[in-house]
Design a protein around this motif. Structure first.
Motif, PDB file in Angstrom:
ATOM      1  N   PHE A   1       0.808  -1.206   0.000  1.00 32.84           N
ATOM      2  CA  PHE A   1       0.000   0.000   0.000  1.00 32.84           C
ATOM      3  C   PHE A   1       0.843   1.258   0.000  1.00 32.84           C
ATOM      4  O   PHE A   1       0.367   2.323  -0.301  1.00 32.84           O
ATOM      5  CB  PHE A   1      -0.952  -0.031   1.204  1.00 32.84           C
ATOM      6  CG  PHE A   1      -1.656  -1.337   1.297  1.00 32.84           C
ATOM      7  CD1 PHE A   1      -2.544  -1.718   0.318  1.00 32.84           C
ATOM      8  CD2 PHE A   1      -1.392  -2.227   2.322  1.00 32.84           C
ATOM      9  CE1 PHE A   1      -3.178  -2.936   0.373  1.00 32.84           C
ATOM     10  CE2 PHE A   1      -2.023  -3.451   2.389  1.00 32.84           C
ATOM     11  CZ  PHE A   1      -2.927  -3.807   1.410  1.00 32.84           C
TER      12      PHE A   1
ATOM     13  N   VAL B   1      -4.759   1.954   5.988  1.00 30.44           N
ATOM     14  CA  VAL B   1      -5.057   0.753   5.198  1.00 30.44           C
ATOM     15  C   VAL B   1      -4.420  -0.455   5.872  1.00 30.44           C
ATOM     16  O   VAL B   1      -3.264  -0.408   6.285  1.00 30.44           O
ATOM     17  CB  VAL B   1      -4.531   0.888   3.755  1.00 30.44           C
ATOM     18  CG1 VAL B   1      -4.843  -0.361   2.949  1.00 30.44           C
ATOM     19  CG2 VAL B   1      -5.136   2.114   3.083  1.00 30.44           C
TER      20      VAL B   1
ATOM     21  N   VAL C   1     -10.042  -0.060   4.819  1.00 29.25           N
ATOM     22  CA  VAL C   1      -9.719   1.352   4.684  1.00 29.25           C
ATOM     23  C   VAL C   1     -10.476   2.115   5.771  1.00 29.25           C
ATOM     24  O   VAL C   1     -11.709   2.019   5.867  1.00 29.25           O
ATOM     25  CB  VAL C   1     -10.115   1.879   3.290  1.00 29.25           C
ATOM     26  CG1 VAL C   1      -9.787   3.367   3.177  1.00 29.25           C
ATOM     27  CG2 VAL C   1      -9.410   1.096   2.201  1.00 29.25           C
TER      28      VAL C   1
ATOM     29  N   LEU D   1      -7.973  -0.707  -4.397  1.00 29.09           N
ATOM     30  CA  LEU D   1      -7.452   0.268  -3.449  1.00 29.09           C
ATOM     31  C   LEU D   1      -7.008   1.551  -4.140  1.00 29.09           C
ATOM     32  O   LEU D   1      -7.268   2.659  -3.661  1.00 29.09           O
ATOM     33  CB  LEU D   1      -6.285  -0.332  -2.660  1.00 29.09           C
ATOM     34  CG  LEU D   1      -5.613   0.608  -1.644  1.00 29.09           C
ATOM     35  CD1 LEU D   1      -6.607   1.055  -0.583  1.00 29.09           C
ATOM     36  CD2 LEU D   1      -4.409  -0.070  -1.003  1.00 29.09           C
TER      37      LEU D   1
END
Length: 573
Positions: A439, A491, A522, A474
């Motif tokens: 992420f 996240v 999230v 995402l």
């Protein structure tokens, strides 16, 4: 007169030219064999969990680094000493240090060629003990393998010792007893790969299985690796390097006879190249066919592993078997793989993560034992006896030495990581890194430092918007949140189940139920922005229209405090 001088000079220089070409040949194939470490790294990284990838890569890097030093300082000399002791029964202390004192370029290149073989045997072990072995234990074992365990095996065989015959004269005691018939292993099918696979199986047995690999009733749980792509890429890199391993062992390109350049070992190098190619192809077909028989599906990983097992199966015999012998040896080595892996997993209860024993160990044994049946000179019972004895001697020494080393580490509590570290993953606990920071950093500022801040929702108080969405969505979710002025988010990797139906997965021919699907959570806390806008933004970015898109929850937050400034309430958000 001048032409006679030129001709004489040319004849005198032939040996120098030939020597230079032969040295360059050995160096090129040595570099090919070295490149196999990239294949091992990718193959093993693909078969472990993502949380252990950096650990596996580090082990492969250190295997070469510490192992080659140990082999240079001690290992090459030990091989010479063992070869001498088990043939003539004499020992000169200087032999142990001959590697460091020699000045001949041929000896230096020859040492390097032997070193890449030694490091191949060493790196095989890392795949068997992946996911739970302490780095210090593995590195220490690598040093001992390169310095003593592997050199003893080569001393018995290629070093002219216990099992060997050199120049028609019996050197080893066993070879003498069999009528000057030596144990045959052209490029290390048993000496390198078989030995490495057996060492890996022994180490895995001593250390024990990974957490949750077996249930209390003894049944096995499948723990799939994280990347089939890496595993397949590693397989093909290894297969490419294997041409150096096998064909490169025909280490003489040219020779000088009666003032003329003639072909050296190239009288059989074509057979080696052919059998290597046919063996790898037959191994993949054999493993795929066996997987189809067992599970009704052609398992991708078994095909990849089978290709390697087929290469192992012909490595001992590539120079002396007829072409159909290469095919049969490779096919049998590949076909045995699924059955041997199942036996190791379910009967012996040994957690061999990367299947190093069926790929290298049992395939090496199969190849060595099949050699006499397809020899170009016909079957020989004496040669079969030599092969059986050689396999037994190499296996016994490898098992005893490996069990002693890892048994000592286990008794000291240094063989494997703690349960907490194993659960968290060895990347973080052993190296402090995250191989896949999936992420990463958001594309927009996330610390409240945006130039434009919306102020049209402050009257609603502080709210937390929590969403569970597909990992692949995402990026779109982050973009949607940035567009509505809500870039701050947290996240987390999660797994769970809801309306998305369970599915069946398969890893190395075994089915398992995937009822917990990989998701990301999230979390976005807002005060100045209406929560409804945030919900709409997440939904817009996450929606695919298929079951499993996720859910969004909105919850009130009683209060908040910004650590840096001490601000509370909406100002903290």
């Amino acid at each position: 007169m001048l032409s006679d001088v030129v001709l004489q000079a040319t004849v005198e220089d032939l040996e120098t030219i030939v020597e230079g070409v032969n040295l360059m040949w050995v160096l090129v194939v040595t570099f090919l064999i070295f490149f196999m470490h990239a294949g091992f790294a990718m193959l093993e990284a693909g078969q472990v969990r993502s949380k252990n990838v950096a650990n596996q890569l580090t082990k492969n890097l250190l295997t070469w680094s510490v192992g080659v030093l140990a082999f240079f300082v001690v290992g090459a000399g030990v091989s010479t000493v063992i070869g001498t002791l088990t043939s003539s029964g004499t020992f000169a202390p200087a032999d142990l240090y001959s590697t460091m004192t020699t000045n001949a370029v041929n000896d230096w290149v020859g040492w390097l060629f032997g070193a890449v073989f030694a490091m191949t045997a060493a790196t095989i072990v890392s795949g068997a003990v992946a996911g739970r072995a302490k780095l210090r234990a593995y590195v220490s074992y690598t040093v001992l393998l390169a310095a003593v365990i592997y050199p003893v095996v080569t001393g018995f065989t290629w070093g002219g010792g216990l099992l060997a015959v050199n120049d028609g004269a019996a050197n080893g005691f066993i070879a003498s007893a069999l009528g000057d018939v030596a144990f045959a292993d052209f490029a290390g099918g048993m000496i390198v790969h078989g030995m490495g696979g057996i060492a890996g199986l022994t180490a895995a047995y001593v250390i024990g299985p990974r957490m949750d690999r077996y249930n209390s009733d003894g049944s096995a749980n499948v723990i799939p690796g994280h990347s089939m792509t890496f595993a397949a890429l590693g397989t093909l890199i290894l297969a490419f390097g294997w041409y150096g391993f096998n064909v490169g062992t025909a280490a003489t390109v040219f020779a000088v006879e009666d003032g003329s350049i003639v072909l050296g070992a190239f009288d059989y190098v074509g057979r080696v190249a052919l059998n290597t190619t046919l063996g790898m192809a037959a191994g993949a077909v054999g493993a795929g066919a066996a997987a189809l028989y067992k599970s009704g599906k052609v398992d991708t990983l078994y095909v990849a592993n089978g290709l390697l097992a087929g290469l192992v199966g012909v490595t001992a015999s590539a120079n002396v078997v007829v072409w159909y012998g290469g095919i049969i040896s490779g096919f049998v080595a590949g076909a045995q793989l699924p059955f041997v892996f199942e036996f190791v997993e379910k009967r012996l209860k040994i957690d061999d993560v990367c299947a190093v024993f069926p790929v290298h160990g049992s395939a090496g044994v199969v190849g060595a034992l099949l050699l006499p049946f397809f020899h170009v000179d016909g079957f020989s019972a004496s040669l079969l006896a030599a092969q059986v004895i050689g396999v037994v001697v190499i296996s016994a020494w490898t098992i005893l030495a490996t069990a002693a080393v890892f048994g000592l580490f286990k008794s000291m509590g240094q063989a494997r990581v703690s349960p907490e570290h194993e659960r968290d993953g060895l990347d973080v606990s052993e190296h402090g890194v995250d191989t896949y920071p999936e992420f990463g950093k958001p594309d927009t500022v996330t610390d409240g430092g945006m130039d434009v801040v919306r102020t049209d929702g402050g009257s609603s108080g502080i709210k937390m918007v929590t969403a569970i969405v597909r990992p692949d969505r995402l990026g779109d979710v982050k973009q949607s949140l940035a567009e509505v002025g809500a870039p701050s988010l947290t996240v987390t990797n999660v797994s769970g189940r809801g309306s998305q139906p369970a599915k069946k997965g398969q890893w190395r021919g075994e089915e398992y139920t995937v009822d917990l699907h990989q998701k990301v959570k999230v979390e976005c806390v807002v005060a100045d922005i209406p929560a409804d806008d945030v919900v709409a933004a997440i939904a817009d970015g996450a929606k695919t229209g298929e079951p499993g898109d996720g859910k969004i929850f909105v919850m009130p937050v009683e209060d908040a405090m910004q650590v840096r400034t001490g601000n509370t309430g909406p100002e903290a958000v």
